[in-house]
Write an enzyme that holds these catalytic residues in place. Structure first.
Site, PDB file in Angstrom:
ATOM      1  N   GLY A 150       0.867  -1.120  -0.066  1.00 30.06           N
ATOM      2  CA  GLY A 150      -0.038   0.060   0.183  1.00 30.06           C
ATOM      3  C   GLY A 150       0.968   1.334   0.028  1.00 30.06           C
ATOM      4  O   GLY A 150       1.942   1.155   0.675  1.00 30.06           O
ATOM      5  N   ARG A 166      -5.719  -3.753   8.719  1.00 30.75           N
ATOM      6  CA  ARG A 166      -6.037  -5.273   8.710  1.00 30.75           C
ATOM      7  C   ARG A 166      -5.442  -6.011   9.926  1.00 30.75           C
ATOM      8  O   ARG A 166      -6.395  -6.847  10.569  1.00 30.75           O
ATOM      9  CB  ARG A 166      -5.732  -5.886   7.657  1.00 30.75           C
ATOM     10  N   ASP A 196       0.629   1.878   8.327  1.00 28.46           N
ATOM     11  CA  ASP A 196      -0.029   0.694   9.332  1.00 28.46           C
ATOM     12  C   ASP A 196       1.041   0.961  10.625  1.00 28.46           C
ATOM     13  O   ASP A 196       0.587   0.469  11.742  1.00 28.46           O
ATOM     14  CB  ASP A 196       0.209  -0.552   8.964  1.00 28.46           C
ATOM     15  N   ARG A 231       0.684  -5.020  -5.267  1.00 27.59           N
ATOM     16  CA  ARG A 231       0.845  -6.220  -4.533  1.00 27.59           C
ATOM     17  C   ARG A 231       0.960  -7.351  -5.614  1.00 27.59           C
ATOM     18  O   ARG A 231      -0.015  -7.368  -6.490  1.00 27.59           O
ATOM     19  CB  ARG A 231      -0.479  -6.252  -3.656  1.00 27.59           C
ATOM     20  N   ASP A 286       3.648  -0.693  11.411  1.00 25.01           N
ATOM     21  CA  ASP A 286       3.623  -2.245  12.242  1.00 25.01           C
ATOM     22  C   ASP A 286       4.977  -3.009  11.675  1.00 25.01           C
ATOM     23  O   ASP A 286       5.018  -4.049  11.620  1.00 25.01           O
ATOM     24  CB  ASP A 286       2.501  -2.972  11.452  1.00 25.01           C
ATOM     25  N   THR A 294       5.100   2.550   5.252  1.00 23.88           N
ATOM     26  CA  THR A 294       3.590   1.954   5.331  1.00 23.88           C
ATOM     27  C   THR A 294       2.720   2.801   6.245  1.00 23.88           C
ATOM     28  O   THR A 294       3.307   3.284   7.139  1.00 23.88           O
ATOM     29  CB  THR A 294       3.471   0.420   5.728  1.00 23.88           C
ATOM     30  N   ASP A 311       5.759  -4.738   5.876  1.00 20.77           N
ATOM     31  CA  ASP A 311       6.166  -6.050   6.457  1.00 20.77           C
ATOM     32  C   ASP A 311       6.122  -7.088   5.343  1.00 20.77           C
ATOM     33  O   ASP A 311       7.003  -7.920   5.081  1.00 20.77           O
ATOM     34  CB  ASP A 311       5.291  -6.491   7.570  1.00 20.77           C
TER      35      ASP A 311
HETATM   36  N1  LIG Z   1       6.388 -14.101   1.825  1.00 22.04           N
HETATM   37  C1  LIG Z   1       6.730 -13.067   0.959  1.00 22.04           C
HETATM   38  N2  LIG Z   1       7.684 -13.730  -0.027  1.00 22.04           N
HETATM   39  C2  LIG Z   1       8.032 -13.060  -0.944  1.00 22.04           C
HETATM   40  N3  LIG Z   1       7.357 -11.709  -1.162  1.00 22.04           N
HETATM   41  C3  LIG Z   1       6.121 -11.603  -0.351  1.00 22.04           C
HETATM   42  C4  LIG Z   1       5.854 -12.186   0.485  1.00 22.04           C
HETATM   43  N4  LIG Z   1       4.817 -11.320   1.302  1.00 22.04           N
HETATM   44  C5  LIG Z   1       4.662 -10.234   0.708  1.00 22.04           C
HETATM   45  N5  LIG Z   1       5.510 -10.335  -0.522  1.00 22.04           N
HETATM   46  C6  LIG Z   1       5.561  -9.140  -1.513  1.00 22.04           C
HETATM   47  O1  LIG Z   1       5.364  -7.975  -0.816  1.00 22.04           O
HETATM   48  C7  LIG Z   1       4.112  -7.388  -1.670  1.00 22.04           C
HETATM   49  C8  LIG Z   1       3.642  -6.115  -0.461  1.00 22.04           C
HETATM   50  O2  LIG Z   1       3.121  -6.894   0.620  1.00 22.04           O
HETATM   51  P1  LIG Z   1       1.783  -6.533   1.213  1.00 22.04           P
HETATM   52  O3  LIG Z   1       0.689  -6.724   0.474  1.00 22.04           O
HETATM   53  O4  LIG Z   1       1.735  -7.376   2.406  1.00 22.04           O
HETATM   54  O5  LIG Z   1       2.072  -5.094   1.692  1.00 22.04           O
HETATM   55  P2  LIG Z   1       3.003  -4.286   2.746  1.00 22.04           P
HETATM   56  O6  LIG Z   1       4.403  -4.362   1.974  1.00 22.04           O
HETATM   57  O7  LIG Z   1       3.144  -5.153   4.075  1.00 22.04           O
HETATM   58  O8  LIG Z   1       2.538  -3.037   2.905  1.00 22.04           O
HETATM   59  P3  LIG Z   1       1.074  -2.470   3.507  1.00 22.04           P
HETATM   60  O9  LIG Z   1       0.588  -3.321   4.444  1.00 22.04           O
HETATM   61  O10 LIG Z   1       1.552  -1.325   3.986  1.00 22.04           O
HETATM   62  O11 LIG Z   1       0.084  -2.454   2.390  1.00 22.04           O
HETATM   63  C9  LIG Z   1       3.344  -8.479  -1.898  1.00 22.04           C
HETATM   64  O12 LIG Z   1       2.186  -8.005  -2.777  1.00 22.04           O
HETATM   65  C10 LIG Z   1       4.374  -9.636  -2.538  1.00 22.04           C
HETATM   66  O13 LIG Z   1       4.606  -9.138  -3.644  1.00 22.04           O
HETATM   67  O1  LIG Z   2      -5.660  -0.642  -0.833  1.00 19.01           O
HETATM   68  P1  LIG Z   2      -5.885  -2.129  -0.510  1.00 19.01           P
HETATM   69  O2  LIG Z   2      -5.116  -2.954  -1.370  1.00 19.01           O
HETATM   70  O3  LIG Z   2      -7.277  -2.465  -0.429  1.00 19.01           O
HETATM   71  O4  LIG Z   2      -5.230  -2.127   0.843  1.00 19.01           O
HETATM   72  C1  LIG Z   2      -5.833  -1.937   2.175  1.00 19.01           C
HETATM   73  C2  LIG Z   2      -4.989  -2.201   3.147  1.00 19.01           C
HETATM   74  O5  LIG Z   2      -3.725  -1.505   3.113  1.00 19.01           O
HETATM   75  C3  LIG Z   2      -3.152  -0.700   4.113  1.00 19.01           C
HETATM   76  O6  LIG Z   2      -3.823   0.564   4.027  1.00 19.01           O
HETATM   77  C4  LIG Z   2      -1.929  -0.502   4.210  1.00 19.01           C
HETATM   78  O7  LIG Z   2      -1.371  -0.021   3.271  1.00 19.01           O
HETATM   79  C5  LIG Z   2      -4.123  -1.423   5.254  1.00 19.01           C
HETATM   80  O8  LIG Z   2      -4.270  -0.678   6.514  1.00 19.01           O
HETATM   81  C6  LIG Z   2      -5.143  -1.905   4.683  1.00 19.01           C
HETATM   82  O9  LIG Z   2      -5.885  -2.997   5.259  1.00 19.01           O
HETATM   83 MG   LIG Z   3       1.799  -4.716   5.631  1.00 16.94          MG
END
Ligand SMILES: Nc1ncnc2c1ncn2[C@@H]1O[C@H](COP(=O)(O)OP(=O)(O)OP(=O)(O)O)[C@@H](O)[C@H]1O
Ligand SMILES: O=P(O)(O)OC[C@H]1O[C@](O)(CO)[C@@H](O)[C@@H]1O
Ligand SMILES: [Mg+2]
Length: 323
Positions: free
Chosen positions: A11, A171, A127, A72, A129, A125, A103
Site C-alpha cells: 500500500g 487489517r 500501518d 501487490r 507495524d 506503510t 512488512d
Molecule cells: N512471503 C513473501 N515472500 C515474497 N514476497 C512477499 C511475501 N509477502 C509479501 N511479499 C511481496 O510484498 C508485496 C507487498 O506486501 P503486502 O501486500 O503485505 O504489503 P506491505 O508491504 O506489508 O505494505 P502495507 O501493509 O502497507 O500495504 C506483496 O504483494 C508481495 O509481492
Molecule cells: O488498498 P488495498 O490494497 O485494499 O489495501 C488496504 C490495506 O492497506 C493498508 O492501508 C496498508 O497500506 C491497510 O491498512 C489496509 O488494510
Molecule cells: Mg503490511
C-alpha cells in the site's frame, strides 16, 4: 558500487516520494546511478526500469502517493517469480536495491537478499507495524488525517446526540485506531492485537451518556470487524442513534507531514550510504530519535517473538491512557 535501484511496494504511503528523492539525491551526490523500478515487485519481474536523476525528483518531496507506483504481487511470492526478478536485476547490472514498503515487502526484500542482491528496506506503510522502528514513513500523516476526520465527525455527533462508529484502516495493525482514538478522545477503541469484549465497548458508550456527554465515538480498526457490525451491536444494546463512517483510502493519501518528509529523506539517504559502504540485509528506521537498523531476517512476526511482544507492549500502554 556504480548502480542501485529503488522501488515502492505494498500500500502506498505519504512520504514514499520523499524517500525515493532521498535515495536519488544521495546516490547522485556520491556518483552512484539510480534506477527506478516501477510497480513494485510486479514491475521488477517485468523489467519496468528507468534511470532516475535529481531532475526526476525535483518536484516530488511534498506529493502523496508514489511516483514509482506500487503493487501487490502474488506471482513474486513464487520461486519462479523471484527468479524472473533476479534475472531482470542482473541484466540491468543492479548492485544494490532499496525497497520502500511494509512488512510484506520486507519478506520479498529478504528473499532477494538471500538470493545475492544487496538490499536495504525502508519502512513505507501507514500501518506503523514494522519491528525496530518507532514510526514508519506515512504513519504520522495518516493518523493525523484520521484524527482530523474524527474531529469533524464529533461536531455532528454532538449536535445530534449520536454515537458514531468510525472504521479506520488496519487489517492486522491497531496503531492508527488507537492513536487517532486517543487523540480524538474516543470512548472505545477496538484493535486487532488486543481483544476488547463488546460488552466493555457498550458499557463505555453508556457511561459517556450517563456522565452527560452529548455524543460518543467508537473507533474500530477494519481487522476487528466492520463499522456496521459494531454499530449494530451498540444500537441493539443502547437507546441511542448510531451512525457509521468508514474513512477508507483517504487515510493513505495527502501531502506528507513535515515529520514524514524528514524521516523519509534521512532514511533514503542513509540507505545509500550503507549500500555504498557494503552493508546490506538491513531494515532501517528511527528509534529513540536515532537511526536504527535491524536485520531484515528478524523483522517478521513468524520468526521473531519480540515483534509481537513489542507491539503489544506499545499498544497496551496506549490503551491505558483511554478514558
Ligand atoms: N512471503 C513473501 N515472500 C515474497 N514476497 C512477499 C511475501 N509477502 C509479501 N511479499 C511481496 O510484498 C508485496 C507487498 O506486501 P503486502 O501486500 O503485505 O504489503 P506491505 O508491504 O506489508 O505494505 P502495507 O501493509 O502497507 O500495504 C506483496 O504483494 C508481495 O509481492
Ligand atoms: O488498498 P488495498 O490494497 O485494499 O489495501 C488496504 C490495506 O492497506 C493498508 O492501508 C496498508 O497500506 C491497510 O491498512 C489496509 O488494510
Ligand atoms: Mg503490511
Amino acid at each position: 558500487m556504480k548502480r542501485i535501484a529503488v522501488m515502492t511496494s505494498g500500500g502506498d504511503s505519504p512520504g514514499m516520494n520523499a524517500a525515493v528523492r532521498g535515495v536519488v539525491v544521495r546516490a547522485e551526490n556520491i556518483g552512484v546511478e539510480t534506477i527506478g523500478i516501477y510497480n513494485g515487485y510486479e514491475g521488477m519481474m517485468e523489467g519496468r526500469f528507468k534511470k532516475l536523476t535529481m531532475k526526476d525528483v525535483d518536484d516530488v518531496m511534498h506529493r502523496g502517493g508514489t511516483v514509482l507506483h506500487s503493487a501487490r504481487s502474488e506471482r513474486f511470492k513464487t520461486k519462479e517469480g523471484q527468479q524472473d526478478a533476479l534475472d531482470q536485476l542482473k541484466a540491468q547490472g543492479i548492485e544494490g536495491l532499496v525497497v520502500i514498503g511494509g512488512d510484506g515487502s520486507y519478506k520479498g526484500a529478504l528473499a532477494l537478499q538471500e538470493a545475492g542482491i544487496s538490499v536495504i528496506g525502508l519502512p513505507g506503510t501507514i500501518d506503523n507495524d514494522i519491528y525496530g522502528t518507532d514510526f514508519t514513513i506515512g504513519y504520522d500523516t495518516a493518523v493525523n488525517t484520521a484524527m482530523e476526520a474524527v474531529d469533524k465527525i464529533r461536531d455532528t455527533a454532538s449536535s445530534h446526540l449520536r454515537t458514531y462508529v468510525v472504521e479506520v484502516m488496519g487489517r492486522d495493525a491497531g496503531d492508527i485506531a488507537i492513536e487517532c482514538g486517543l487523540a480524538a478522545g474516543a470512548e472505545s477503541i477496538l484493535i486487532p492485537e488486543i481483544e476488547t469484549p463488546m460488552e466493555e465497548c457498550i458499557e463505555r458508550v453508556e457511561r459517556a451518556y450517563r456522565r452527560g456527554k452529548k455524543h460518543s465515538i467508537v473507533i474500530v480498526a477494519e481487522g476487528v470487524a466492520s463499522g456496521g457490525e459494531v454499530a449494530d451491536q451498540i444500537a441493539q444494546a443502547v437507546d441511542v442513534e448510531v451512525r457509521v463512517t468508514v474513512l477508507g483510502h483517504i487515510q493513505r493519501g495527502g501531502n506528507p507531514s513535515c515529520f514524514d518528509r524528514l524521516l523519509a529523506t534521512k532514511l533514503g539517504s542513509e540507505a545509500v550510504n550503507m549500500l555504498a559502504e557494503g552493508e546490506s540485509g538491513y531494515a532501517l528506521g528511527r528509534q529513540n530519535n536515532r537511526l536504527s537498523k535491524r536485520k531484515l531476517s528478524e523483522t517478521g512476526e513468524d520468526v521473531n517473538p519480540r515483534v509481537l511482544e513489542e507491539k503489544k507492549e506499545k499498544l497496551t500502554l496506549a490503551k491505558q491512557c483511554a478514558i
